[in-house]
Design a protein around this motif. Structure first.
Motif, PDB file in Angstrom:
ATOM      1  N   LYS A 153       0.832  -1.209   0.000  1.00  0.00           N
ATOM      2  CA  LYS A 153       0.000   0.000   0.000  1.00  0.00           C
ATOM      3  C   LYS A 153       0.864   1.256   0.000  1.00  0.00           C
ATOM      4  O   LYS A 153       0.623   2.196  -0.740  1.00  0.00           O
ATOM      5  CB  LYS A 153      -0.904   0.005   1.240  1.00  0.00           C
ATOM      6  CG  LYS A 153      -2.326  -0.438   0.909  1.00  0.00           C
ATOM      7  CD  LYS A 153      -3.232  -0.270   2.118  1.00  0.00           C
ATOM      8  CE  LYS A 153      -4.328  -1.307   2.072  1.00  0.00           C
ATOM      9  NZ  LYS A 153      -4.783  -1.685   3.412  1.00  0.00           N
ATOM     10  N   LYS A 154       1.874   1.217   0.866  1.00  0.00           N
ATOM     11  CA  LYS A 154       2.770   2.374   0.966  1.00  0.00           C
ATOM     12  C   LYS A 154       3.497   2.596  -0.355  1.00  0.00           C
ATOM     13  O   LYS A 154       3.679   3.720  -0.803  1.00  0.00           O
ATOM     14  CB  LYS A 154       3.810   2.153   2.073  1.00  0.00           C
ATOM     15  CG  LYS A 154       3.216   1.906   3.441  1.00  0.00           C
ATOM     16  CD  LYS A 154       2.647   3.185   4.016  1.00  0.00           C
ATOM     17  CE  LYS A 154       2.082   2.922   5.401  1.00  0.00           C
ATOM     18  NZ  LYS A 154       1.066   3.912   5.773  1.00  0.00           N
ATOM     19  N   LEU A 155       3.904   1.469  -0.958  1.00  0.00           N
ATOM     20  CA  LEU A 155       4.630   1.559  -2.221  1.00  0.00           C
ATOM     21  C   LEU A 155       3.750   2.193  -3.287  1.00  0.00           C
ATOM     22  O   LEU A 155       4.166   3.063  -4.046  1.00  0.00           O
ATOM     23  CB  LEU A 155       5.066   0.156  -2.643  1.00  0.00           C
ATOM     24  CG  LEU A 155       6.097   0.061  -3.760  1.00  0.00           C
ATOM     25  CD1 LEU A 155       7.424   0.630  -3.301  1.00  0.00           C
ATOM     26  CD2 LEU A 155       6.276  -1.376  -4.206  1.00  0.00           C
ATOM     27  N   GLN A 156       2.478   1.759  -3.291  1.00  0.00           N
ATOM     28  CA  GLN A 156       1.553   2.299  -4.280  1.00  0.00           C
ATOM     29  C   GLN A 156       1.219   3.747  -3.989  1.00  0.00           C
ATOM     30  O   GLN A 156       0.853   4.503  -4.882  1.00  0.00           O
ATOM     31  CB  GLN A 156       0.284   1.438  -4.340  1.00  0.00           C
ATOM     32  CG  GLN A 156       0.518   0.174  -5.153  1.00  0.00           C
ATOM     33  CD  GLN A 156      -0.449  -0.936  -4.826  1.00  0.00           C
ATOM     34  OE1 GLN A 156      -1.187  -0.858  -3.840  1.00  0.00           O
ATOM     35  NE2 GLN A 156      -0.441  -1.976  -5.633  1.00  0.00           N
ATOM     36  N   ALA A 157       1.351   4.119  -2.695  1.00  0.00           N
ATOM     37  CA  ALA A 157       1.101   5.513  -2.333  1.00  0.00           C
ATOM     38  C   ALA A 157       2.303   6.392  -2.665  1.00  0.00           C
ATOM     39  O   ALA A 157       2.298   7.587  -2.395  1.00  0.00           O
ATOM     40  CB  ALA A 157       0.773   5.613  -0.848  1.00  0.00           C
ATOM     41  N   GLY A 158       3.342   5.757  -3.200  1.00  0.00           N
ATOM     42  CA  GLY A 158       4.462   6.554  -3.661  1.00  0.00           C
ATOM     43  C   GLY A 158       5.638   6.653  -2.705  1.00  0.00           C
ATOM     44  O   GLY A 158       6.547   7.444  -2.910  1.00  0.00           O
ATOM     45  N   TRP A 159       5.617   5.841  -1.645  1.00  0.00           N
ATOM     46  CA  TRP A 159       6.762   5.866  -0.739  1.00  0.00           C
ATOM     47  C   TRP A 159       7.984   5.278  -1.437  1.00  0.00           C
ATOM     48  O   TRP A 159       7.852   4.381  -2.259  1.00  0.00           O
ATOM     49  CB  TRP A 159       6.471   5.034   0.511  1.00  0.00           C
ATOM     50  CG  TRP A 159       5.587   5.698   1.500  1.00  0.00           C
ATOM     51  CD1 TRP A 159       4.612   6.621   1.234  1.00  0.00           C
ATOM     52  CD2 TRP A 159       5.576   5.472   2.904  1.00  0.00           C
ATOM     53  NE1 TRP A 159       3.991   6.991   2.391  1.00  0.00           N
ATOM     54  CE2 TRP A 159       4.562   6.300   3.442  1.00  0.00           C
ATOM     55  CE3 TRP A 159       6.314   4.676   3.761  1.00  0.00           C
ATOM     56  CZ2 TRP A 159       4.286   6.330   4.795  1.00  0.00           C
ATOM     57  CZ3 TRP A 159       6.040   4.695   5.115  1.00  0.00           C
ATOM     58  CH2 TRP A 159       5.030   5.529   5.630  1.00  0.00           C
ATOM     59  N   SER A 160       9.148   5.735  -1.036  1.00  0.00           N
ATOM     60  CA  SER A 160      10.363   5.144  -1.590  1.00  0.00           C
ATOM     61  C   SER A 160      10.672   3.853  -0.833  1.00  0.00           C
ATOM     62  O   SER A 160      10.162   3.611   0.255  1.00  0.00           O
ATOM     63  CB  SER A 160      11.532   6.118  -1.446  1.00  0.00           C
ATOM     64  OG  SER A 160      11.946   6.153  -0.096  1.00  0.00           O
ATOM     65  N   LYS A 161      11.524   3.036  -1.445  1.00  0.00           N
ATOM     66  CA  LYS A 161      11.867   1.759  -0.805  1.00  0.00           C
ATOM     67  C   LYS A 161      12.569   1.966   0.525  1.00  0.00           C
ATOM     68  O   LYS A 161      12.350   1.242   1.478  1.00  0.00           O
ATOM     69  CB  LYS A 161      12.768   0.957  -1.745  1.00  0.00           C
ATOM     70  CG  LYS A 161      11.976   0.206  -2.783  1.00  0.00           C
ATOM     71  CD  LYS A 161      12.892  -0.498  -3.743  1.00  0.00           C
ATOM     72  CE  LYS A 161      13.699   0.496  -4.524  1.00  0.00           C
ATOM     73  NZ  LYS A 161      14.244  -0.005  -5.754  1.00  0.00           N
ATOM     74  N   GLU A 162      13.425   2.995   0.567  1.00  0.00           N
ATOM     75  CA  GLU A 162      14.171   3.259   1.800  1.00  0.00           C
ATOM     76  C   GLU A 162      13.201   3.633   2.924  1.00  0.00           C
ATOM     77  O   GLU A 162      13.336   3.172   4.054  1.00  0.00           O
ATOM     78  CB  GLU A 162      15.175   4.406   1.587  1.00  0.00           C
ATOM     79  CG  GLU A 162      16.324   4.082   0.644  1.00  0.00           C
ATOM     80  CD  GLU A 162      15.887   4.051  -0.817  1.00  0.00           C
ATOM     81  OE1 GLU A 162      14.903   4.752  -1.182  1.00  0.00           O
ATOM     82  OE2 GLU A 162      16.504   3.307  -1.602  1.00  0.00           O
ATOM     83  N   LYS A 163      12.214   4.450   2.571  1.00  0.00           N
ATOM     84  CA  LYS A 163      11.244   4.895   3.569  1.00  0.00           C
ATOM     85  C   LYS A 163      10.431   3.695   4.073  1.00  0.00           C
ATOM     86  O   LYS A 163      10.172   3.562   5.259  1.00  0.00           O
ATOM     87  CB  LYS A 163      10.328   5.950   2.936  1.00  0.00           C
ATOM     88  CG  LYS A 163       9.588   6.790   3.971  1.00  0.00           C
ATOM     89  CD  LYS A 163       8.839   7.908   3.281  1.00  0.00           C
ATOM     90  CE  LYS A 163       7.913   8.606   4.268  1.00  0.00           C
ATOM     91  NZ  LYS A 163       6.972   9.504   3.600  1.00  0.00           N
ATOM     92  N   ILE A 164      10.065   2.823   3.139  1.00  0.00           N
ATOM     93  CA  ILE A 164       9.291   1.646   3.530  1.00  0.00           C
ATOM     94  C   ILE A 164      10.092   0.756   4.466  1.00  0.00           C
ATOM     95  O   ILE A 164       9.604   0.287   5.493  1.00  0.00           O
ATOM     96  CB  ILE A 164       8.852   0.855   2.275  1.00  0.00           C
ATOM     97  CG1 ILE A 164       7.788   1.651   1.528  1.00  0.00           C
ATOM     98  CG2 ILE A 164       8.310  -0.514   2.668  1.00  0.00           C
ATOM     99  CD1 ILE A 164       7.401   1.065   0.202  1.00  0.00           C
ATOM    100  N   LEU A 165      11.370   0.581   4.127  1.00  0.00           N
ATOM    101  CA  LEU A 165      12.223  -0.269   4.970  1.00  0.00           C
ATOM    102  C   LEU A 165      12.347   0.331   6.367  1.00  0.00           C
ATOM    103  O   LEU A 165      12.257  -0.363   7.375  1.00  0.00           O
ATOM    104  CB  LEU A 165      13.603  -0.419   4.322  1.00  0.00           C
ATOM    105  CG  LEU A 165      14.599  -1.301   5.081  1.00  0.00           C
ATOM    106  CD1 LEU A 165      14.084  -2.728   5.177  1.00  0.00           C
ATOM    107  CD2 LEU A 165      15.971  -1.287   4.430  1.00  0.00           C
ATOM    108  N   LYS A 166      12.481   1.644   6.415  1.00  0.00           N
ATOM    109  CA  LYS A 166      12.698   2.318   7.688  1.00  0.00           C
ATOM    110  C   LYS A 166      11.439   2.273   8.567  1.00  0.00           C
ATOM    111  O   LYS A 166      11.509   2.028   9.763  1.00  0.00           O
ATOM    112  CB  LYS A 166      13.090   3.773   7.420  1.00  0.00           C
ATOM    113  CG  LYS A 166      13.826   4.410   8.588  1.00  0.00           C
ATOM    114  CD  LYS A 166      14.312   5.789   8.188  1.00  0.00           C
ATOM    115  CE  LYS A 166      14.532   6.629   9.438  1.00  0.00           C
ATOM    116  NZ  LYS A 166      14.509   8.053   9.119  1.00  0.00           N
ATOM    117  N   HIS A 167      10.299   2.472   7.944  1.00  0.00           N
ATOM    118  CA  HIS A 167       9.076   2.605   8.738  1.00  0.00           C
ATOM    119  C   HIS A 167       8.324   1.296   8.944  1.00  0.00           C
ATOM    120  O   HIS A 167       7.616   1.148   9.927  1.00  0.00           O
ATOM    121  CB  HIS A 167       8.139   3.638   8.097  1.00  0.00           C
ATOM    122  CG  HIS A 167       8.644   5.037   8.228  1.00  0.00           C
ATOM    123  ND1 HIS A 167       8.320   5.869   9.272  1.00  0.00           N
ATOM    124  CD2 HIS A 167       9.497   5.738   7.458  1.00  0.00           C
ATOM    125  CE1 HIS A 167       8.934   7.026   9.138  1.00  0.00           C
ATOM    126  NE2 HIS A 167       9.662   6.971   8.035  1.00  0.00           N
TER     127      HIS A 167
END
Lengths: 398, 282
Positions: free
Chosen positions: A23-37
């Motif tokens: 969901k986050k990825l589709q919302a436009g988050w970067s991979k680094e941000k997803i990994l961090k959060h």
């Protein structure tokens, strides 16, 4: 040719909460941000490509680029988090257990980097494995396995154990095991990376030979750009789980899409990628036997060349004549070209790599002549065109 | 000295006791069936072993030792077992052997599937590991008490206690062996469309065999080490003689039965080790 495999927007997320990360990825988050959060790793991000039947398709990338994950998605050893993989018109991601087993048994076979051989079985029993799983009867699977082993040059090694074999031979067993199943699609996960360079080279050539005979659709993973360009009809370059560029080796070589690819391309040995057909030229002058010596001299003078190829009316090569011989002949009142024909030129095929031409090019007094299978003249290569073909960013006629 | 406050103490044991009592009350039928089964197995194994005359045993052990190593080890093993006979402990040895064999067979039947199951469910492992540690480190006398309550005196609680003590290595090593099967090998098997069962039987178990055999060897040794302990609840055999010797402070008798246990253990250990080495060359 038809599309054999179509990959649409494949995403693979590793971790315990892939849906959240998706969901986050589709919302436009970067991979680094997803990994961090969220602590989830995006292995493969939104990859799409298609492979036509009988194509040699190479996926290239450094370690960690997601290429191994991607190829494992293609037989669902790794199940993609989202996206479709369509093989022969069917979305295999939706397959249930039995459909999947059937798909793996019949349509696709995989060759592994470290061979993945069953060390407790003999070479023959390894090759039989896929057939055994399909319940092919004993006699027949023995026959098929033996034929497969023979096709990779391992006749006589049937009863050895895998670890009695060298690395190259073990991978031949891996290849034979895949071929014994007669799949439409061959997935190869860095199959030659564990081999030393000489053996690797030999295996590449053999694979190309097998491919030209069997016309399998091959999806091949490598981290070696030379290997990618040498083998691939088309190449996809991956980085950080995404595709950076896809195209034929020549397209990528001459039009790198960004700095990343440029760096790669710099390291490549162009002699191993550029083929004769890319650098050959139409000869300025050609003569036929009946034209005679005077005509030959005139042609050579007009084009300021010192030799000219002689062809018959179907452009089949007869030989080459030099200006010195012709002038001498005229002095002695010989006017037939036939006696002046020389055959000490070098010839090449249009699919040869210029790597293989270099030695002959330095030895030859004449241009190298390019012939097709019927000995018809397609073009010639002069030394300067080899040199200019080696220069990067020089758009030879690709 | 500081003392731990008295009002702050609990007695965990009474709950276990209540649980054991509850089990005895409600599962007596189940325990009776178990008793019958175990008794039947031990009895039959004892008969099978007992039917072979002593000189044949010695010959057999010589031949086995010869076949798996060389004639010298064959000779030394057969001398050992001959010595047990000379010491007058032949029948005791047969009793001991039948208890050990029964316990080992049951341990394998229980241990291998659990080990396999664990390797498929890593989360389960975090629960089973401490349990296995407990089974191995809890002084074996402690579970002799409930074993006695469940099964009465004699052979059956001895087998039961031995199983509890000797199953953990079998579980552990099976689990380890399956987990250590190279990932690519498993992937290769799946990539050809194998079912889970096919991967288990055609790839994982054959690959795991050497380690599983090592586990079985350990299980056997653990079972041997329980011989004396289980004689405390009335199991016959070499352990019983040790126990009597302790009670009588009879050094000679203690040594005779002690050395016999050692010989028997050595023979069993070498034999099972050789079997596992045979699998090792894959």
């Amino acid at each position: 040719m038809s599309e054999k495999v179509i990959v649409k927007n494949i995403i693979k997320i590793f971790g315990s909460k892939p849906k959240l990360a998706l969901k986050k990825l589709q919302a436009g988050w970067s991979k680094e941000k997803i990994l961090k959060h969220t602590g989830q790793t995006v292995g493969v991000n939104n990859i799409s490509f298609s492979v036509t039947e009988g194509e040699f398709f190479v996926i290239m990338g450094l370690s960690g680029s997601g290429k191994s994950t991607l190829i494992r998605c293609l037989n669902l050893l790794t199940k993609p988090t989202s996206g479709e993989i369509i093989v022969d018109g069917e979305n295999i991601v939706k397959y249930d257990k039995n459909q999947l087993r059937n798909f793996r048994q019949k349509k696709v076979a995989m060759v592994f980097q470290n061979f993945g051989l069953l060390t407790h079985r003999t070479v023959l029993a390894n090759v039989e494995y896929g057939l055994e799983i399909r319940n092919v009867d004993k006699e027949e699977r023995r026959k098929i396995a033996q034929a497969a082993l023979e096709s990779v040059g391992l006749k006589g090694w049937e009863n050895k154990m895998p670890n009695e074999l060298s690395g190259g031979m073990q991978q031949r067993v891996g290849l034979a095991r895949a071929l014994a199943n007669d799949p439409d699609i061959l997935l190869m996960d860095e199959p030659f990376s564990a081999l030393d360079p000489l053996i690797r080279r030999e295996m590449q050539l053999e694979l190309l030979e097998i491919q030209s005979k069997l016309k399998k659709t091959i999806i091949f993973i490598t981290h070696d750009i030379n290997e990618a360009f040498r083998l691939g009809d088309r190449v996809v370059v991956m980085k950080d789980g995404e595709i950076v560029q896809q195209g034929t080796p020549e397209e990528i070589l001459n039009h790198p899409s960004d700095g990343y690819i440029e760096d790669f391309v710099k390291s490549i040995d162009r002699t191993k990628v550029i083929q004769v057909k890319h650098i050959m030229q139409k000869p300025n002058a050609l003569i036929s036997l009946k034209d005679g010596v005077r005509m030959a001299i005139r042609e050579m003078q007009e084009n300021s060349i010192s030799s000219v190829f002689v062809v018959d009316k179907n452009r089949v090569l007869e030989g080459i004549v030099t200006i010195d011989d012709c002038v001498e002949a005229v002095k002695n009142n010989h006017f037939s070209l036939k006696e002046l024909l020389r055959h000490d030129y070098y010839q090449a095929h249009e699919d040869d790599y210029i790597e293989n031409l270099l030695e002959n090019a330095t030895k030859s007094k004449y241009p190298i002549v390019v012939l097709d299978d019927d000995q018809r003249l397609l073009g010639i290569i002069v030394r300067t065109s080899i040199l200019s073909g080696l220069l990067p960013n020089n758009n030879v006629n690709l | 000295m500081n003392t731990f406050p008295e009002f702050f103490q609990i007695d965990l044991g009474i709950y276990i006791e209540a649980f054991v009592n509850w089990l005895t009350l409600h599962f007596q039928g189940f325990f009776n069936i178990l008793t019958t089964i175990i008794k039947w197995i031990v009895f039959n194994i004892q008969n099978i072993i007992g039917i072979i005359p002593w000189f044949l045993w010695i010959l057999l052990i010589f031949l086995c030792g010869w076949k798996i190593k060389n004639w010298k080890s064959g000779l030394s093993y057969s001398l050992m077992i001959f010595l047990i006979g000379l010491l007058g402990l032949w029948n005791e040895m047969i009793f001991t052997l039948s208890i050990v064999i029964t316990a080992v067979i049951l341990s394998i039947i229980i241990g291998i599937p659990i080990g396999i199951y664990m390797s498929y469910h890593p989360r389960l492992e975090t629960w089973i590991h401490p349990l296995l540690d407990g089974m191995q480190t809890m002084p074996s006398f402690v579970y002799l008490i409930p074993a006695m309550i469940f099964f009465g005196l004699g052979t059956v609680p001895a087998v039961f206690a031995t199983i509890i003590y000797s199953t953990p290595p079998c579980i552990r090593l099976t689990n380890l062996a399956i987990k250590r099967v190279p990932k690519e090998m498993r992937e290769a098997a799946y990539s050809f469309g194998s079912s889970r069962w096919q991967v288990l039987t055609k790839v994982e178990l054959p690959q795991a065999m050497p380690t599983i055999m090592a586990g079985i060897n350990q299980t056997t040794m653990m079972a041997m080490s329980m011989v004396v302990v289980s004689s405390m609840i009335g199991a016959k055999g070499l352990g019983e003689n040790v126990l009597i010797a302790i009670n009588r402070s009879d050094i000679a008798m203690g040594f005779n039965s002690g050395i016999s246990i050692v010989f028997l253990a050595i023979i069993i250990d070498r034999m099972t080790q050789m079997i596992s080495q045979k699998y090792d060359n894959i």
